[in-house]
Design an enzyme around this catalytic site. Sequence first.
Site, PDB file in Angstrom:
ATOM      1  CG  HIS A  81      -5.475  -2.173  -0.169  1.00 22.16           C
ATOM      2  ND1 HIS A  81      -4.473  -2.030  -1.113  1.00 22.16           N
ATOM      3  CD2 HIS A  81      -5.139  -1.349   0.857  1.00 22.16           C
ATOM      4  CE1 HIS A  81      -3.583  -1.148  -0.664  1.00 22.16           C
ATOM      5  NE2 HIS A  81      -3.965  -0.716   0.521  1.00 22.16           N
TER       6      HIS A  81
ATOM      7  CG  ASP B 144      -3.368  -3.543  -4.060  1.00 18.80           C
ATOM      8  OD1 ASP B 144      -3.298  -3.350  -5.291  1.00 18.80           O
ATOM      9  OD2 ASP B 144      -4.450  -3.614  -3.452  1.00 18.80           O
TER      10      ASP B 144
ATOM     11  CB  SER C 246      -0.920  -0.076   1.227  1.00 18.05           C
ATOM     12  OG  SER C 246      -1.834   0.979   1.234  1.00 18.05           O
TER      13      SER C 246
END
Length: 333
Positions: free
Chosen positions: A259, A183, A156
Amino acid sequence: MTASARRAVLACYYSLLLHTMASAGDVFDHGRHGTSLAHVEEAKTRRCSPASVSVVGPPKPLLIAAPCDAGEYPVVVFLHGYLANNYFYSQLLQHVASHGFIVIAPQMYTLSGPDTTAEIKSAAAVVDWLAADGLSSTLPPNVHPNLTVVSISGHSRGGKVAFALALGHAKTSLPLAALIAVDPVDGTGLGKQTAPPILTYKETSLRVPAPVMVIGTGLGEVPRNVLFPPCAPLGVSHAAFYDECPAPACHLVARDYGHTDMMDDVTRGAKGLATRAVCKSGEARAPMRRFVGGAMVAFLKKWVEGRPEWLDGIRDRPEVAPVVLSAVEFRDE
Ligand SMILES: *[C@@H]1O[C@H](CO)[C@@H](O)[C@H](O)[C@H]1NC(C)=O
């Protein structure tokens, strides 16, 4: 031996008992090494006299997953996502470590605003601490880091920070072997990048001095409900990062997962609850965690150890992965 090294040795005995039955070779399964997991506290600056300041310990608290068997292993840094705890990834870190890697996950902050500049500096400080041989006293005896090179990974916002570090936004003292972004997210939406912006919206503009793997999630761009925006919005997420990476690079997307689905099955506390409440999820987390762990291992085996067979295997037969892949892209040298 320090207390954390002693705890690591104990953890090894238990984990060895659990994993003697594990099959060897398949990157999506637990590897052949039992693993230890150690928390290492942040350095306390000790002022002995006004003139001498001595620092022991790392610049940030660390979670370290390492193989138990004696040997020398490559080192991978893993940077957590926005407002997450490093221990939310303990199962993933141990998966990677069980295949013969030492994985270092710093706790970057407890709270932080949108600007990642300080985080990039902290990540560089952790790499410099590794280079200065800080790690040895925290590992089980006869487990040694190979610090010729280091690989950087992150999830992330941690994936964005990993890119920033690789692109030289902060100087580090170890050469980069490989970059893995899980991600990655560069802001809250197209045109809303957080500082410093990494994506440039020009093809192959991210001149990372190492091979790059970008892992994406199919559900990251889908909102959980009407209250929350998507966790990995289109235009600032995995596909945009991959588009801007020159060769060698690869891009694998888990179609039916979200996610935060590579995190531990159990993530406690308010932040832990948020990982499920804010982001859209697939079903169980275990298949996604096995996939991400295995993809990381396959990529590291190729680019750090010169053994391409596992990454080639995923490329030729994506169905060997424990999740359905909606993108399997490779940009060759
Ligand atoms: C340490 O890593 C370098 C770079 O990956 C490699 O060439 C070397 O063989 C490794 N050393 C050992 C003892 O594994």
